[in-house]
Scaffold this motif. Structure first.
Motif, mmCIF file in Angstrom:
data_model
loop_
_atom_site.group_PDB
_atom_site.id
_atom_site.type_symbol
_atom_site.label_atom_id
_atom_site.label_comp_id
_atom_site.label_asym_id
_atom_site.label_seq_id
_atom_site.Cartn_x
_atom_site.Cartn_y
_atom_site.Cartn_z
ATOM 1 N N SER A 140 0.866 -1.178 0.000
ATOM 2 C CA SER A 140 0.000 0.000 0.000
ATOM 3 C C SER A 140 0.897 1.219 0.000
ATOM 4 O O SER A 140 1.979 1.213 0.600
ATOM 5 C CB SER A 140 -0.905 0.026 1.232
ATOM 6 O OG SER A 140 -1.744 -1.101 1.284
ATOM 7 N N TYR A 141 0.458 2.286 -0.664
ATOM 8 C CA TYR A 141 1.302 3.471 -0.768
ATOM 9 C C TYR A 141 0.443 4.714 -0.985
ATOM 10 O O TYR A 141 -0.710 4.627 -1.423
ATOM 11 C CB TYR A 141 2.280 3.328 -1.941
ATOM 12 C CG TYR A 141 1.601 3.304 -3.294
ATOM 13 C CD1 TYR A 141 1.387 4.479 -4.019
ATOM 14 C CD2 TYR A 141 1.137 2.105 -3.841
ATOM 15 C CE1 TYR A 141 0.740 4.463 -5.246
ATOM 16 C CE2 TYR A 141 0.496 2.074 -5.064
ATOM 17 C CZ TYR A 141 0.293 3.260 -5.761
ATOM 18 O OH TYR A 141 -0.358 3.231 -6.978
ATOM 19 N N PRO A 150 -4.723 5.306 -0.299
ATOM 20 C CA PRO A 150 -3.608 4.448 -0.703
ATOM 21 C C PRO A 150 -3.891 3.723 -2.017
ATOM 22 O O PRO A 150 -5.000 3.254 -2.268
ATOM 23 C CB PRO A 150 -3.489 3.444 0.453
ATOM 24 C CG PRO A 150 -4.214 4.064 1.595
ATOM 25 C CD PRO A 150 -5.294 4.894 0.994
ATOM 26 N N GLY A 151 -2.851 3.654 -2.859
ATOM 27 C CA GLY A 151 -2.873 2.750 -3.992
ATOM 28 C C GLY A 151 -2.425 1.370 -3.556
ATOM 29 O O GLY A 151 -1.926 1.179 -2.437
ATOM 30 N N GLN A 152 -2.600 0.389 -4.444
ATOM 31 C CA GLN A 152 -2.266 -0.993 -4.126
ATOM 32 C C GLN A 152 -1.238 -1.526 -5.118
ATOM 33 O O GLN A 152 -1.365 -1.314 -6.327
ATOM 34 C CB GLN A 152 -3.520 -1.867 -4.163
ATOM 35 C CG GLN A 152 -4.620 -1.418 -3.211
ATOM 36 C CD GLN A 152 -4.194 -1.478 -1.756
ATOM 37 O OE1 GLN A 152 -3.575 -2.452 -1.313
ATOM 38 N NE2 GLN A 152 -4.507 -0.433 -0.996
ATOM 39 N N GLU A 172 -2.086 -0.097 -8.798
ATOM 40 C CA GLU A 172 -3.405 0.459 -9.097
ATOM 41 C C GLU A 172 -3.713 1.569 -8.107
ATOM 42 O O GLU A 172 -3.692 1.361 -6.891
ATOM 43 C CB GLU A 172 -4.495 -0.608 -9.025
ATOM 44 C CG GLU A 172 -5.877 -0.072 -9.412
ATOM 45 C CD GLU A 172 -6.928 -1.157 -9.519
ATOM 46 O OE1 GLU A 172 -8.118 -0.813 -9.665
ATOM 47 O OE2 GLU A 172 -6.562 -2.357 -9.458
ATOM 48 N N GLU A 173 -3.974 2.769 -8.643
ATOM 49 C CA GLU A 173 -4.332 3.900 -7.806
ATOM 50 C C GLU A 173 -5.742 3.726 -7.244
ATOM 51 O O GLU A 173 -6.534 2.910 -7.744
ATOM 52 C CB GLU A 173 -4.258 5.196 -8.620
ATOM 53 C CG GLU A 173 -2.921 5.468 -9.271
ATOM 54 C CD GLU A 173 -1.889 6.006 -8.309
ATOM 55 O OE1 GLU A 173 -2.260 6.298 -7.152
ATOM 56 O OE2 GLU A 173 -0.725 6.138 -8.702
ATOM 57 N N ALA A 174 -6.067 4.530 -6.239
ATOM 58 C CA ALA A 174 -7.395 4.459 -5.640
ATOM 59 C C ALA A 174 -8.491 4.811 -6.646
ATOM 60 O O ALA A 174 -9.625 4.335 -6.530
ATOM 61 C CB ALA A 174 -7.474 5.385 -4.433
#
Length: 226
Positions: A140-141, A150-152, A172-174
């Motif tokens: 997560s970031y 967070p994106g995954q 993959e962005e939110a």
């Protein structure tokens, strides 16, 4: 100048990464594990654990004076940017010691993962990666492109010997935007982690961080564009 570890002052141009965890039963304390690096990207020493203490109960988001390792109190300000994201300033708006971003990792409301910068150094984002199974790391970031939620990340590679290795990464962005495939290269040096992100043989981001002190199958890293 603020002293964060071993009495050594922060440099003028530095970036860092930290895990801030609420101390069970003590609303006036945050346990902070942090790691910092010079402008060159070379980490300074090993990750260290310190304690932030405040006279008032620590609230996130919020603003309070915190004492760090016996130094004079400084102001810690966290502001919600939406969703799980926060901006942070350590110091004052006129004289910030550190500025950065943070997020609450999914399923862990008592913890913040943060990256910070000082002077000319940049910090593009902060992430936490963890071994999911024998051939997958998940992460997560948040970043400057996605500071609110967070994106995954999903990285495929051999994890049977631990975190270190080369992985094929999809992100993959939110908001549903997808990136990849990229190559994620993880290098362990004791408790310290170095990471490169590359595409078609070209490194486009570098990062450093540390193994999660509460989970040896995970690491926390900040990163910047090359």
């Amino acid at each position: 100048m603020l002293q964060l570890d071993n009495g050594l002052p922060l440099g003028d141009d530095e970036r860092g990464v930290a895990q801030l965890t609420a101390v069970e039963g003590d609303p006036h304390a945050l346990l902070v594990t942090h790691h910092r690096a010079a402008l060159s990207g070379d980490p300074v020493g090993d990750p260290e654990a310190i304690e932030f203490r405040s006279v008032e109960p620590i609230a996130v988001p919020g603003r309070q004076l915190v004492s760090i390792a016996g130094a004079p109190p400084v102001e810690l300000t966290t502001v919600a940017t939406g969703g799980a994201g926060l901006s942070l300033v350590l110091g004052t708006s006129d004289d910030p010691v550190q500025v950065g971003m943070a997020f609450r990792p999914p399923g862990d409301p008592k913890t913040l993962l943060a990256c910070w910068r000082r002077g000319r150094a940049t910090a593009y984002g902060v992430a936490r990666y963890r071994i999911h199974d024998s051939d997958t790391i998940v992460g997560s970031y948040i970043s400057e492109m996605s500071p609110e939620l967070p994106g995954q990340d999903v990285a495929k590679g051999d994890t049977t010997s631990g975190l270190e290795g080369r992985y094929v990464l999809h992100s993959e962005e939110a908001d549903g935007r997808k990136w990849g495939p990229h190559e994620l290269n993880v290098i362990l040096m004791g408790k310290t982690v170095r990471v490169d992100w590359s595409e078609h043989g070209r490194i486009f981001c570098r990062g450093f961080g540390f193994v999660d002190p509460g989970d040896s199958d995970a690491f926390i890293v900040t990163y910047w564009k090359t």
